[in-house]
Design a protein around this motif. Structure first.
Motif, PDB file in Angstrom:
ATOM      1  N   LEU A  44     -40.621  -7.996 -32.417  1.00  0.00           N
ATOM      2  CA  LEU A  44     -40.754  -6.919 -31.430  1.00  0.00           C
ATOM      3  C   LEU A  44     -41.259  -7.421 -30.078  1.00  0.00           C
ATOM      4  O   LEU A  44     -40.659  -7.124 -29.046  1.00  0.00           O
ATOM      5  CB  LEU A  44     -41.669  -5.818 -31.978  1.00  0.00           C
ATOM      6  N   ALA A  45     -42.327  -8.180 -30.064  1.00  0.00           N
ATOM      7  CA  ALA A  45     -42.886  -8.666 -28.793  1.00  0.00           C
ATOM      8  C   ALA A  45     -41.966  -9.684 -28.116  1.00  0.00           C
ATOM      9  O   ALA A  45     -41.914  -9.755 -26.891  1.00  0.00           O
ATOM     10  CB  ALA A  45     -44.257  -9.291 -29.033  1.00  0.00           C
ATOM     11  N   ARG A  46     -41.224 -10.454 -28.917  1.00  0.00           N
ATOM     12  CA  ARG A  46     -40.348 -11.488 -28.348  1.00  0.00           C
ATOM     13  C   ARG A  46     -39.039 -10.935 -27.811  1.00  0.00           C
ATOM     14  O   ARG A  46     -38.538 -11.382 -26.794  1.00  0.00           O
ATOM     15  CB  ARG A  46     -40.030 -12.530 -29.412  1.00  0.00           C
ATOM     16  N   LEU A  47     -38.443  -9.990 -28.556  1.00  0.00           N
ATOM     17  CA  LEU A  47     -37.094  -9.530 -28.222  1.00  0.00           C
ATOM     18  C   LEU A  47     -37.037  -8.134 -27.626  1.00  0.00           C
ATOM     19  O   LEU A  47     -36.028  -7.757 -27.037  1.00  0.00           O
ATOM     20  CB  LEU A  47     -36.217  -9.554 -29.488  1.00  0.00           C
ATOM     21  N   GLY A  48     -38.060  -7.343 -27.824  1.00  0.00           N
ATOM     22  CA  GLY A  48     -38.013  -5.941 -27.429  1.00  0.00           C
ATOM     23  C   GLY A  48     -37.560  -5.097 -28.616  1.00  0.00           C
ATOM     24  O   GLY A  48     -37.108  -5.610 -29.646  1.00  0.00           O
ATOM     25  N   PHE A  49     -37.680  -3.785 -28.442  1.00  0.00           N
ATOM     26  CA  PHE A  49     -37.445  -2.866 -29.558  1.00  0.00           C
ATOM     27  C   PHE A  49     -36.035  -2.937 -30.125  1.00  0.00           C
ATOM     28  O   PHE A  49     -35.836  -3.184 -31.314  1.00  0.00           O
ATOM     29  CB  PHE A  49     -37.761  -1.423 -29.141  1.00  0.00           C
ATOM     30  N   TRP A  50     -35.026  -2.686 -29.294  1.00  0.00           N
ATOM     31  CA  TRP A  50     -33.656  -2.568 -29.807  1.00  0.00           C
ATOM     32  C   TRP A  50     -33.132  -3.873 -30.404  1.00  0.00           C
ATOM     33  O   TRP A  50     -32.559  -3.856 -31.497  1.00  0.00           O
ATOM     34  CB  TRP A  50     -32.707  -2.007 -28.745  1.00  0.00           C
ATOM     35  N   PRO A  51     -33.294  -5.021 -29.721  1.00  0.00           N
ATOM     36  CA  PRO A  51     -32.834  -6.262 -30.354  1.00  0.00           C
ATOM     37  C   PRO A  51     -33.584  -6.575 -31.651  1.00  0.00           C
ATOM     38  O   PRO A  51     -32.980  -7.027 -32.632  1.00  0.00           O
ATOM     39  CB  PRO A  51     -33.100  -7.334 -29.292  1.00  0.00           C
ATOM     40  N   ALA A  52     -34.900  -6.352 -31.674  1.00  0.00           N
ATOM     41  CA  ALA A  52     -35.671  -6.604 -32.897  1.00  0.00           C
ATOM     42  C   ALA A  52     -35.198  -5.694 -34.025  1.00  0.00           C
ATOM     43  O   ALA A  52     -35.059  -6.125 -35.176  1.00  0.00           O
ATOM     44  CB  ALA A  52     -37.160  -6.393 -32.637  1.00  0.00           C
ATOM     45  N   LEU A  53     -34.916  -4.448 -33.692  1.00  0.00           N
ATOM     46  CA  LEU A  53     -34.413  -3.510 -34.699  1.00  0.00           C
ATOM     47  C   LEU A  53     -33.038  -3.947 -35.188  1.00  0.00           C
ATOM     48  O   LEU A  53     -32.768  -3.937 -36.394  1.00  0.00           O
ATOM     49  CB  LEU A  53     -34.366  -2.093 -34.132  1.00  0.00           C
ATOM     50  N   ALA A  54     -32.180  -4.356 -34.270  1.00  0.00           N
ATOM     51  CA  ALA A  54     -30.830  -4.793 -34.652  1.00  0.00           C
ATOM     52  C   ALA A  54     -30.888  -6.017 -35.574  1.00  0.00           C
ATOM     53  O   ALA A  54     -30.203  -6.054 -36.606  1.00  0.00           O
ATOM     54  CB  ALA A  54     -30.000  -5.106 -33.402  1.00  0.00           C
ATOM     55  N   VAL A  55     -31.705  -7.001 -35.223  1.00  0.00           N
ATOM     56  CA  VAL A  55     -31.843  -8.189 -36.068  1.00  0.00           C
ATOM     57  C   VAL A  55     -32.385  -7.792 -37.439  1.00  0.00           C
ATOM     58  O   VAL A  55     -31.916  -8.277 -38.475  1.00  0.00           O
ATOM     59  CB  VAL A  55     -32.751  -9.244 -35.398  1.00  0.00           C
ATOM     60  N   SER A  56     -33.343  -6.888 -37.454  1.00  0.00           N
ATOM     61  CA  SER A  56     -33.931  -6.438 -38.717  1.00  0.00           C
ATOM     62  C   SER A  56     -32.909  -5.725 -39.592  1.00  0.00           C
ATOM     63  O   SER A  56     -32.886  -5.922 -40.810  1.00  0.00           O
ATOM     64  CB  SER A  56     -35.118  -5.512 -38.443  1.00  0.00           C
ATOM     65  N   VAL A  57     -32.057  -4.926 -38.979  1.00  0.00           N
ATOM     66  CA  VAL A  57     -31.021  -4.219 -39.735  1.00  0.00           C
ATOM     67  C   VAL A  57     -30.009  -5.218 -40.297  1.00  0.00           C
ATOM     68  O   VAL A  57     -29.615  -5.126 -41.471  1.00  0.00           O
ATOM     69  CB  VAL A  57     -30.334  -3.142 -38.865  1.00  0.00           C
ATOM     70  N   VAL A  58     -29.591  -6.170 -39.479  1.00  0.00           N
ATOM     71  CA  VAL A  58     -28.644  -7.192 -39.956  1.00  0.00           C
ATOM     72  C   VAL A  58     -29.272  -7.992 -41.097  1.00  0.00           C
ATOM     73  O   VAL A  58     -28.619  -8.259 -42.116  1.00  0.00           O
ATOM     74  CB  VAL A  58     -28.199  -8.120 -38.798  1.00  0.00           C
ATOM     75  N   LEU A  59     -30.537  -8.356 -40.949  1.00  0.00           N
ATOM     76  CA  LEU A  59     -31.238  -9.067 -42.019  1.00  0.00           C
ATOM     77  C   LEU A  59     -31.271  -8.233 -43.298  1.00  0.00           C
ATOM     78  O   LEU A  59     -31.033  -8.750 -44.387  1.00  0.00           O
ATOM     79  CB  LEU A  59     -32.668  -9.407 -41.589  1.00  0.00           C
ATOM     80  N   THR A  60     -31.527  -6.946 -43.162  1.00  0.00           N
ATOM     81  CA  THR A  60     -31.581  -6.066 -44.325  1.00  0.00           C
ATOM     82  C   THR A  60     -30.225  -6.003 -45.026  1.00  0.00           C
ATOM     83  O   THR A  60     -30.154  -6.065 -46.257  1.00  0.00           O
ATOM     84  CB  THR A  60     -32.052  -4.655 -43.916  1.00  0.00           C
ATOM     85  N   VAL A  61     -29.157  -5.898 -44.255  1.00  0.00           N
ATOM     86  CA  VAL A  61     -27.819  -5.863 -44.845  1.00  0.00           C
ATOM     87  C   VAL A  61     -27.537  -7.177 -45.574  1.00  0.00           C
ATOM     88  O   VAL A  61     -27.017  -7.187 -46.701  1.00  0.00           O
ATOM     89  CB  VAL A  61     -26.746  -5.581 -43.764  1.00  0.00           C
ATOM     90  N   ALA A  62     -27.909  -8.299 -44.956  1.00  0.00           N
ATOM     91  CA  ALA A  62     -27.700  -9.603 -45.599  1.00  0.00           C
ATOM     92  C   ALA A  62     -28.529  -9.723 -46.873  1.00  0.00           C
ATOM     93  O   ALA A  62     -28.027 -10.189 -47.911  1.00  0.00           O
ATOM     94  CB  ALA A  62     -28.051 -10.731 -44.624  1.00  0.00           C
ATOM     95  N   CYS A  63     -29.789  -9.305 -46.804  1.00  0.00           N
ATOM     96  CA  CYS A  63     -30.645  -9.345 -48.001  1.00  0.00           C
ATOM     97  C   CYS A  63     -30.069  -8.461 -49.102  1.00  0.00           C
ATOM     98  O   CYS A  63     -30.081  -8.832 -50.282  1.00  0.00           O
ATOM     99  CB  CYS A  63     -32.062  -8.899 -47.663  1.00  0.00           C
TER     100      CYS A  63
END
Length: 116
Positions: free
Chosen positions: A81-100
């Motif tokens: 969140l602090a590194r990328l901002g809200f939307w990019p951090a959320l997008a990466v998290s969603v992609v990670l969740t789909v991969a997991c």
């Protein structure tokens, strides 16, 4: 139709209530969000609507297995969140969740548990 509207209103009320608690207390908001409120409401709705016990039980069973691969998101999102901002951090998290989820489903398939 009135029943569906009632379900929507109660469910929306719970989501809004949790977000309001989260505004006031990080810990209390997180505790309430961690509770399986949506699942509990869904089980209640299925029961009230006289769905077979097997349907209600299956919902709880699959919910357990679907929760497990979502857990890494709750560690990755705050770190990004602090590194990328809200939307990019959320997008990466969603992609990670789909991969997991895909990896977890493939793993469980070997044990006879079919998630897809």
């Amino acid at each position: 139709m009135a029943w569906i509207v009632t379900k929507y209103l109660i469910t929306a009320f719970v989501v809004v209530l949790v977000s309001e608690f989260a505004k006031r207390s990080d810990k209390l908001g997180a505790l309430l969000a961690a509770l399986p409120l949506v699942t509990v409401l869904t089980l209640i709705w299925l029961h009230i609507e006289k769905q077979p016990e097997s349907k209600v039980a299956n919902h709880a069973w699959y919910t357990f297995w679907y929760v497990v691969p979502t857990l890494p998101m709750f560690l990755v999102f705050p770190a990004l969140l602090a590194r990328l901002g809200f939307w990019p951090a959320l997008a990466v998290s969603v992609v990670l969740t789909v991969a997991c989820f895909a990896l977890f489903a493939a793993l469980l398939k070997r044990f006879g548990i079919l998630l897809l």
